[in-house]
Scaffold this active site. Sequence first.
Site, PDB file in Angstrom:
ATOM      1  N   GLY A 274       0.689  -1.370  -0.103  1.00  0.00           N
ATOM      2  CA  GLY A 274       0.147   0.115   0.331  1.00  0.00           C
ATOM      3  C   GLY A 274       1.244   1.243   0.423  1.00  0.00           C
ATOM      4  O   GLY A 274       1.885   1.075   0.143  1.00  0.00           O
ATOM      5  N   HIS A 297      -1.001  -8.807   0.631  1.00  0.00           N
ATOM      6  CA  HIS A 297      -1.967  -9.869   0.442  1.00  0.00           C
ATOM      7  C   HIS A 297      -2.156  -9.736  -0.885  1.00  0.00           C
ATOM      8  O   HIS A 297      -2.769 -10.904  -1.668  1.00  0.00           O
ATOM      9  CB  HIS A 297      -3.820  -9.429   0.901  1.00  0.00           C
ATOM     10  CG  HIS A 297      -4.811 -10.804   0.735  1.00  0.00           C
ATOM     11  ND1 HIS A 297      -4.850 -12.558   0.707  1.00  0.00           N
ATOM     12  CD2 HIS A 297      -5.730  -9.751  -0.355  1.00  0.00           C
ATOM     13  CE1 HIS A 297      -6.084 -12.313   0.537  1.00  0.00           C
ATOM     14  NE2 HIS A 297      -6.401 -11.166  -0.180  1.00  0.00           N
ATOM     15  N   ILE A 388      -0.167   1.545  12.629  1.00  0.00           N
ATOM     16  CA  ILE A 388      -0.988   2.844  11.099  1.00  0.00           C
ATOM     17  C   ILE A 388      -2.092   3.162  12.090  1.00  0.00           C
ATOM     18  O   ILE A 388      -3.444   2.438  11.059  1.00  0.00           O
ATOM     19  CB  ILE A 388      -0.130   2.357   9.966  1.00  0.00           C
ATOM     20  CG1 ILE A 388       1.325   1.985  10.383  1.00  0.00           C
ATOM     21  CG2 ILE A 388      -0.635   3.689   9.700  1.00  0.00           C
ATOM     22  CD1 ILE A 388       1.972   2.799  11.021  1.00  0.00           C
ATOM     23  N   LYS A 392      -9.690   9.884  11.663  1.00  0.00           N
ATOM     24  CA  LYS A 392     -10.670   8.802  11.321  1.00  0.00           C
ATOM     25  C   LYS A 392     -10.916   7.701  13.374  1.00  0.00           C
ATOM     26  O   LYS A 392     -12.429   8.170  13.099  1.00  0.00           O
ATOM     27  CB  LYS A 392     -11.187   7.952  10.981  1.00  0.00           C
ATOM     28  CG  LYS A 392     -11.061   9.305   9.682  1.00  0.00           C
ATOM     29  CD  LYS A 392     -11.136   8.514   8.256  1.00  0.00           C
ATOM     30  CE  LYS A 392     -11.693   9.325   7.171  1.00  0.00           C
ATOM     31  NZ  LYS A 392      -9.393  10.192   6.806  1.00  0.00           N
ATOM     32  N   LYS A 404     -10.907   0.491  13.699  1.00  0.00           N
ATOM     33  CA  LYS A 404      -9.650   1.486  13.635  1.00  0.00           C
ATOM     34  C   LYS A 404      -8.549   1.794  15.522  1.00  0.00           C
ATOM     35  O   LYS A 404      -8.408   1.545  16.043  1.00  0.00           O
ATOM     36  CB  LYS A 404      -8.918   2.656  12.746  1.00  0.00           C
ATOM     37  CG  LYS A 404      -9.197   2.187  11.454  1.00  0.00           C
ATOM     38  CD  LYS A 404      -7.473   1.524  11.412  1.00  0.00           C
ATOM     39  CE  LYS A 404      -6.152   1.734  10.951  1.00  0.00           C
ATOM     40  NZ  LYS A 404      -5.096   0.722  11.386  1.00  0.00           N
ATOM     41  N   LEU A 431      -1.218  12.934   1.566  1.00  0.00           N
ATOM     42  CA  LEU A 431      -1.601  13.065  -0.017  1.00  0.00           C
ATOM     43  C   LEU A 431      -0.537  12.509  -0.780  1.00  0.00           C
ATOM     44  O   LEU A 431       0.248  11.468  -0.951  1.00  0.00           O
ATOM     45  CB  LEU A 431      -0.715  14.884   0.019  1.00  0.00           C
ATOM     46  CG  LEU A 431      -1.068  16.271   0.085  1.00  0.00           C
ATOM     47  CD1 LEU A 431      -0.020  16.803   0.299  1.00  0.00           C
ATOM     48  CD2 LEU A 431      -2.382  16.943   0.447  1.00  0.00           C
ATOM     49  N   GLY A 432      -1.892  11.900  -1.954  1.00  0.00           N
ATOM     50  CA  GLY A 432      -1.333  11.368  -2.685  1.00  0.00           C
ATOM     51  C   GLY A 432      -1.424   9.542  -2.516  1.00  0.00           C
ATOM     52  O   GLY A 432      -1.368   8.664  -3.449  1.00  0.00           O
ATOM     53  N   VAL A 437      -8.253  12.039  -2.408  1.00  0.00           N
ATOM     54  CA  VAL A 437      -8.834  13.539  -2.904  1.00  0.00           C
ATOM     55  C   VAL A 437      -8.354  14.225  -3.896  1.00  0.00           C
ATOM     56  O   VAL A 437      -8.366  14.496  -5.461  1.00  0.00           O
ATOM     57  CB  VAL A 437      -9.667  14.591  -1.728  1.00  0.00           C
ATOM     58  CG1 VAL A 437      -8.443  15.522  -1.425  1.00  0.00           C
ATOM     59  CG2 VAL A 437     -10.551  14.884  -2.358  1.00  0.00           C
ATOM     60  N   THR A 454     -17.355  17.684  -1.797  1.00  0.00           N
ATOM     61  CA  THR A 454     -18.510  16.827  -1.099  1.00  0.00           C
ATOM     62  C   THR A 454     -19.401  17.677  -0.609  1.00  0.00           C
ATOM     63  O   THR A 454     -20.498  17.492  -0.299  1.00  0.00           O
ATOM     64  CB  THR A 454     -18.060  15.572  -0.119  1.00  0.00           C
ATOM     65  OG1 THR A 454     -17.304  16.435   0.933  1.00  0.00           O
ATOM     66  CG2 THR A 454     -17.801  14.860  -0.425  1.00  0.00           C
TER      67      THR A 454
END
Length: 592
Positions: A274, A297, A388, A392, A404, A431-432, A437, A454
């Site tokens: 990721g 995975h 990590i 949220k 989380k 970012l990125g 977004v 949004t």
Amino acid sequence: MLLISISIWASYLFRFEGNIPSSYLMQCLTFCIVSVITCIVSMYGFHLYNRIWQYASIIEMTAIVRAVLISCAISLLFTFFISGSYVPLSVTLLSFETMLLTLGGIRFAWRAYRSLLVRNKKNKNRALIIGAGDCGTLVARKLLASEEAAMLPVAFVDDDPAKQKREVCGLPVLGNRSIVQEAIRTHRIDDIIIAIPTASKREVANLLEICKPTGVKVKIIPRIEDLIHGKVSINEIRNVDVDDLLGRDPVKVDLQGIANYVEGKTVLVTGAGGSIGSELCRQIALYRPQKLLMLGHGENSIYAIEMEMKRQFPQQQVESVIADVQDLKRMESVFKKYAPQVVFHAAAHKHVPLMEGNPSEAIKNNVLGTKHVADCADQFGAERFVLISTDKAVNPTSVMGATKRIAEMYIQCLDKTSKTIFAAVRFGNVLGSRGSVIPRFKEQIAMGGPVTVTHPEMIRYFMTIPEAVQLVIQAGAYAKGGEVFILDMGKPVKIVDLAEDLIRLSGFQPYTDIGIEFSGIRPGEKLFEELLTNEEGIGSTKHDRIFIGQPVNINRAELDFEMKKLEKVVGEDNAIIRELLKHIVPTFQNVS
């Protein structure tokens, strides 16, 4: 040969006012032949036949002077020995000057011709370069010399008073940054190039604030640490990124502290394919672990980071492990085989709207997957475990955030009875990263809009992937056990402001050239994120960008019981799952 012969013959004619005496004719011929031979040899010696004169500079001019000077000196000696008489001093000086003018002139005339072609070529964007130093000069020269370049520099802006009202590369330095908007109007500027690679992030952000209202495209030269890996080329002039707008200086890390717990150790990174996981692998390799285990995975993403690591860090021992953190037996076999001493757990489902529709998958990956990896770290004696996490997880309004938060709670409980040091690191949007977004905004701008936001009041914290990962690794060095580290994300940013800035810096006007549409808050989202729960409070660390949320008292037996219930409801009705999440995380606002 022709130019040298003409130069020497003309020198004798000038010396004797157009009538060369017969006594000097043989000397003239001898001097001419010897000069042709020595000059060609000398020019070969200075590689003047191997140079590309389109890019000629002071170095080439110096080489021509040296070649002609040495040639003349040798020719004078040989001519004296052959003819028995000295070449007149006036002939010597005239021939040197004429050879220099003709041999140098014909070469630099080619460069001048190419430069004239480029300057007169139509359909090029007129560019204003901010920064008339070494970098700005180099960029101007390359753009002026390239027929393929889409931009033509027409002027400079520089804050140095010594450069203002002067010319660099034949282009005027109009003044300091305060006259940027005036310069754009008077010189019909299409593009701005910020050519100050030594500038701090804060200074670049200030320059962008000046450029934003102009409505022209803004490009930027990479930072100086990027330039040292290769020469500047017009292809390295990049578009402005959002991290330039944020205006934060690079993260400073305690290399010694990090090396103490990573160097020479076996380090496991889960979710290594990721955005965060792959950057963790890149940065951990800099601290020379004995072995780096990259677990994921998806085989394609793991293969990609494996190939990159072997290319960038050929001496580093890396091991790719295809495994799912949801599979406890597989996790146990990995820990038993490799015995990792340091674990960075980045494997997670992170997309808020997707997890709202698939809460069972969020539980399996974010809660049970974390439990499996943490239990194995405890069972097989890992020294450190760093989770990590995300902002949220604080007063969550989404399934992803709630899962989380449960993961954080579990490792805090486990830390109380384990010899392994468990800690979590919490930060906001990066970012990125995949699905974030900013790449979506850029895509929409490239397609002509509209850009979708949004909600007009939506606010988020942002951080670049490399700086987030640097702080995660640094936080791991501070861990004593049970902490939730919070990264300083800087000032929160309004998403709509971000969209408007990106549109402007791409050379368009928001709402006029590129529209902005408000699509409504998605399931599980909230208008602004928080970094701390009410119970945690905050403490400082040695690093000015890392803070500590104090451990919260959690009953281990109760949490284990609730997590077993959570495991049983996987696959059940979404409403039942949400109610149980609400029971475990009382601050979960079940809005879906």
